[in-house]
Design a protein around this motif. Structure first.
Motif, PDB file in Angstrom:
ATOM      1  N   MET A 184      -5.428  -4.470   3.644  1.00 40.30           N
ATOM      2  CA  MET A 184      -6.558  -3.649   4.063  1.00 40.30           C
ATOM      3  C   MET A 184      -7.621  -4.493   4.765  1.00 40.30           C
ATOM      4  N   VAL A 185      -7.820  -5.711   4.301  1.00 44.45           N
ATOM      5  CA  VAL A 185      -8.764  -6.616   4.965  1.00 44.45           C
ATOM      6  C   VAL A 185      -8.307  -6.886   6.396  1.00 44.45           C
ATOM      7  N   GLN A 186      -7.008  -7.067   6.588  1.00 42.63           N
ATOM      8  CA  GLN A 186      -6.476  -7.294   7.931  1.00 42.63           C
ATOM      9  C   GLN A 186      -6.788  -6.108   8.842  1.00 42.63           C
ATOM     10  N   ASP A 187      -6.679  -4.886   8.301  1.00 41.54           N
ATOM     11  CA  ASP A 187      -7.017  -3.695   9.097  1.00 41.54           C
ATOM     12  C   ASP A 187      -8.487  -3.702   9.494  1.00 41.54           C
ATOM     13  N   VAL A 188      -9.350  -4.090   8.554  1.00 45.60           N
ATOM     14  CA  VAL A 188     -10.787  -4.136   8.825  1.00 45.60           C
ATOM     15  C   VAL A 188     -11.094  -5.154   9.917  1.00 45.60           C
ATOM     16  N   LEU A 189     -10.558  -6.349   9.764  1.00 50.93           N
ATOM     17  CA  LEU A 189     -10.846  -7.418  10.732  1.00 50.93           C
ATOM     18  C   LEU A 189     -10.264  -7.103  12.109  1.00 50.93           C
ATOM     19  N   GLU A 190      -9.108  -6.457  12.116  1.00 43.61           N
ATOM     20  CA  GLU A 190      -8.498  -6.079  13.395  1.00 43.61           C
ATOM     21  C   GLU A 190      -9.339  -5.026  14.107  1.00 43.61           C
TER      22      GLU A 190
ATOM     23  N   CYS B 132      -9.252   1.444  -9.027  1.00 48.44           N
ATOM     24  CA  CYS B 132      -9.799   2.810  -8.963  1.00 48.44           C
ATOM     25  C   CYS B 132     -11.095   2.846  -8.148  1.00 48.44           C
ATOM     26  N   ASP B 133     -11.926   1.815  -8.286  1.00 52.57           N
ATOM     27  CA  ASP B 133     -13.158   1.745  -7.489  1.00 52.57           C
ATOM     28  C   ASP B 133     -12.836   1.703  -5.997  1.00 52.57           C
ATOM     29  N   ILE B 134     -11.814   0.932  -5.634  1.00 49.44           N
ATOM     30  CA  ILE B 134     -11.387   0.880  -4.232  1.00 49.44           C
ATOM     31  C   ILE B 134     -10.900   2.258  -3.788  1.00 49.44           C
ATOM     32  N   HIS B 135     -10.137   2.920  -4.651  1.00 48.15           N
ATOM     33  CA  HIS B 135      -9.615   4.255  -4.325  1.00 48.15           C
ATOM     34  C   HIS B 135     -10.750   5.227  -4.018  1.00 48.15           C
ATOM     35  N   LEU B 136     -11.760   5.242  -4.869  1.00 48.57           N
ATOM     36  CA  LEU B 136     -12.893   6.154  -4.677  1.00 48.57           C
ATOM     37  C   LEU B 136     -13.661   5.829  -3.401  1.00 48.57           C
ATOM     38  N   ARG B 137     -13.824   4.533  -3.128  1.00 50.45           N
ATOM     39  CA  ARG B 137     -14.552   4.147  -1.915  1.00 50.45           C
ATOM     40  C   ARG B 137     -13.766   4.517  -0.665  1.00 50.45           C
ATOM     41  N   LEU B 138     -12.443   4.403  -0.706  1.00 53.62           N
ATOM     42  CA  LEU B 138     -11.624   4.786   0.442  1.00 53.62           C
ATOM     43  C   LEU B 138     -11.763   6.280   0.738  1.00 53.62           C
ATOM     44  N   ILE B 139     -11.779   7.095  -0.318  1.00 55.22           N
ATOM     45  CA  ILE B 139     -11.986   8.538  -0.132  1.00 55.22           C
ATOM     46  C   ILE B 139     -13.324   8.789   0.558  1.00 55.22           C
ATOM     47  N   GLU B 140     -14.343   8.058   0.137  1.00 55.40           N
ATOM     48  CA  GLU B 140     -15.678   8.196   0.734  1.00 55.40           C
ATOM     49  C   GLU B 140     -15.694   7.710   2.180  1.00 55.40           C
ATOM     50  N   TRP B 141     -15.055   6.575   2.445  1.00 55.71           N
ATOM     51  CA  TRP B 141     -15.053   6.004   3.795  1.00 55.71           C
ATOM     52  C   TRP B 141     -14.338   6.915   4.788  1.00 55.71           C
ATOM     53  N   CYS B 142     -13.283   7.591   4.331  1.00 54.85           N
ATOM     54  CA  CYS B 142     -12.538   8.475   5.231  1.00 54.85           C
ATOM     55  C   CYS B 142     -13.383   9.654   5.704  1.00 54.85           C
ATOM     56  N   GLN B 143     -14.471   9.932   5.004  1.00 53.55           N
ATOM     57  CA  GLN B 143     -15.354  11.050   5.357  1.00 53.55           C
ATOM     58  C   GLN B 143     -16.543  10.597   6.208  1.00 53.55           C
TER      59      GLN B 143
ATOM     60  N   SER C  92     -11.375   6.603  11.076  1.00 52.84           N
ATOM     61  CA  SER C  92      -9.970   6.376  11.448  1.00 52.84           C
ATOM     62  C   SER C  92      -9.461   5.064  10.879  1.00 52.84           C
ATOM     63  N   MET C  93     -10.335   4.051  10.863  1.00 54.29           N
ATOM     64  CA  MET C  93      -9.957   2.766  10.268  1.00 54.29           C
ATOM     65  C   MET C  93      -9.760   2.915   8.758  1.00 54.29           C
ATOM     66  N   ALA C  94     -10.645   3.674   8.115  1.00 58.40           N
ATOM     67  CA  ALA C  94     -10.532   3.902   6.676  1.00 58.40           C
ATOM     68  C   ALA C  94      -9.258   4.674   6.347  1.00 58.40           C
ATOM     69  N   LEU C  95      -8.908   5.632   7.193  1.00 54.53           N
ATOM     70  CA  LEU C  95      -7.684   6.407   6.985  1.00 54.53           C
ATOM     71  C   LEU C  95      -6.447   5.517   7.079  1.00 54.53           C
ATOM     72  N   LYS C  96      -6.485   4.561   7.984  1.00 54.45           N
ATOM     73  CA  LYS C  96      -5.377   3.614   8.121  1.00 54.45           C
ATOM     74  C   LYS C  96      -5.238   2.774   6.855  1.00 54.45           C
ATOM     75  N   MET C  97      -6.366   2.331   6.299  1.00 56.89           N
ATOM     76  CA  MET C  97      -6.335   1.561   5.049  1.00 56.89           C
ATOM     77  C   MET C  97      -5.836   2.423   3.902  1.00 56.89           C
ATOM     78  N   LYS C  98      -6.301   3.654   3.846  1.00 59.77           N
ATOM     79  CA  LYS C  98      -5.933   4.541   2.733  1.00 59.77           C
ATOM     80  C   LYS C  98      -4.448   4.872   2.750  1.00 59.77           C
ATOM     81  N   THR C  99      -3.858   4.956   3.928  1.00 62.47           N
ATOM     82  CA  THR C  99      -2.416   5.210   4.017  1.00 62.47           C
ATOM     83  C   THR C  99      -1.632   4.114   3.313  1.00 62.47           C
ATOM     84  N   LYS C 100      -2.025   2.855   3.534  1.00 59.73           N
ATOM     85  CA  LYS C 100      -1.377   1.733   2.865  1.00 59.73           C
ATOM     86  C   LYS C 100      -1.682   1.736   1.369  1.00 59.73           C
TER      87      LYS C 100
END
Length: 363
Positions: free
Chosen positions: A137-143, A264-275, A283-291
């Motif tokens: 997920m960090v790689q997705d962020v940096l990319e 679980c904290d990461i999971h909740l934050r990903l849900i928030e980031w996707c919104q 779109s970047m958050a959605l890519k991370m959440k898929t993984k």
């Protein structure tokens, strides 16, 4: 005092003599010494084998990957167990150099080989692997932020390119009211946390960079307001990953029960980031959440059971996080965890040598 510009002539014979004299002073390994070292290593291994063989309880394995550089790393396999004095212990069974690109194949092969070599395959209770999902997920962020990161890195280098430029930057920093104790730092491509530190420091100076661009005609690479805004959001993502990673690294015994609430904290934050209202960020958050969802599908049940078996938490954390993650389906999901635990408890009780004492206690 004058400094001679004439070349220094070195006597090669004298240099060779010095080198060989130093080499002669090095302690040579004799056959007897090598033999004694091998016997000592074997005896230590035998002691660990005897401890694991006499162990009446189960063993939890942790498999970790330590990166040396982009092309090499080290894989370690460590069993964690409770000894007869009820003390939590750990031993290193394997520590080998591996190619990070082959880690998936290496994991299963090395783990199975060690389980058989140490004769502990029947005592395995759980296996905790390196949380590679965070790195992915960090790689997705940096990319996603690569262009902005590059501009910020070049800006820092420009501000430090000369004493005059550095003094000018310090002046504009004081004008915008930035604390001079917050030092800018360069990033290291091999260490993503250094990029996080660089971005965190640069964000404090973003107004100083903007003012410098107004006053210095040679400085033309300042990030735009939109880019700074995205850098701020993404730096908050990296901060979470950095804090979670530190929890795992800073734990002496990396058993499965420590992972659940952090994941679980990461999971909740990903849900928030996707919104997020910024389509670029969402779109970047959605890519991370898929993984992450793929990882969660494979590991969430085991992580939930591990934290329930921790007497500090039991069902409390599952009951806290599942309603937030699953909403109206949380009750069904908690039932799945409960049924899974009961089935495995009954299976363990049936196979346990203490079954006669536990008769009637199965859930």
């Amino acid at each position: 005092m004058e400094i001679s510009e004439e070349p220094v002539i070195v006597n090669s014979s004298r240099l060779k003599s010095v080198v060989w004299n130093d080499f002669d002073r090095v302690k040579k390994a004799t056959f007897t010494r090598v033999e004694a070292d091998c016997i000592e290593i074997y005896q230590k291994k035998q002691k660990v084998y005897e401890v694991l063989d006499k162990l009446s309880g189960k063993i939890s394995l942790s498999a970790d990957m330590l990166s040396a550089n982009e092309d090499s790393g080290y894989f370690s396999l460590i069993p964690h167990f409770i000894d007869d004095d009820w003390q939590l212990k750990k031993k290193t069974l394997s520590f080998i150099k591996v190619n990070p690109s082959h880690i998936g194949d290496v994991l299963s092969e090395v783990i199975m080989m060690n389980l058989m070599d140490w004769d502990i395959d029947r005592k395995l209770f759980s296996r905790t692997c390196d949380t590679n999902i965070i790195k992915l997920m960090v790689q997705d962020v940096l990319e996603a932020l690569s262009e902005v990161i590059h501009k910020i890195s070049k800006s820092i280098r420009y501000c430090r390119s000369s004493r005059a430029t550095e003094e000018k930057f310090n002046e504009v920093a004081q004008i915008v009211g930035v604390d001079g104790n917050n030092c800018l730092s360069h990033d290291n491509p091999l260490c993503w946390n250094s990029t996080y530190f660089m971005l965190e420091a640069a964000l404090r100076y973003k107004d100083a960079f903007s003012l410098l661009q107004e006053q210095d005609p040679l400085y033309k690479i300042c990030s735009s307001e939109v880019e700074w805004s995205r850098a701020s959001v993404i730096t908050s993502y990296l901060k979470l990953f950095f804090e979670v990673t530190n929890v795992f690294i800073g734990t002496k015994y990396s058993t499965a029960n420590i992972y659940f609430h952090e994941i679980c904290d990461i999971h909740l934050r990903l849900i928030e980031w996707c919104q997020n209202t910024d389509a670029y960020v969402s779109s970047m958050a959605l890519k991370m959440k898929t993984k992450f969802d793929e990882y969660w599908k494979n590991c969430s049940l085991a992580l939930a059971v591990a934290v329930i078996l921790d007497p500090w938490f039991k069902m409390k954390l599952v009951e806290y996080y599942y309603p937030q993650i699953y909403d109206s389906s949380s009750t069904d999901c908690m039932d799945i965890v409960s049924n899974f635990m009961k089935a495995h408890y009954n299976g363990h009780a049936t196979c346990s040598p203490l079954d006669s004492h536990n008769h009637g206690l199965a859930c």
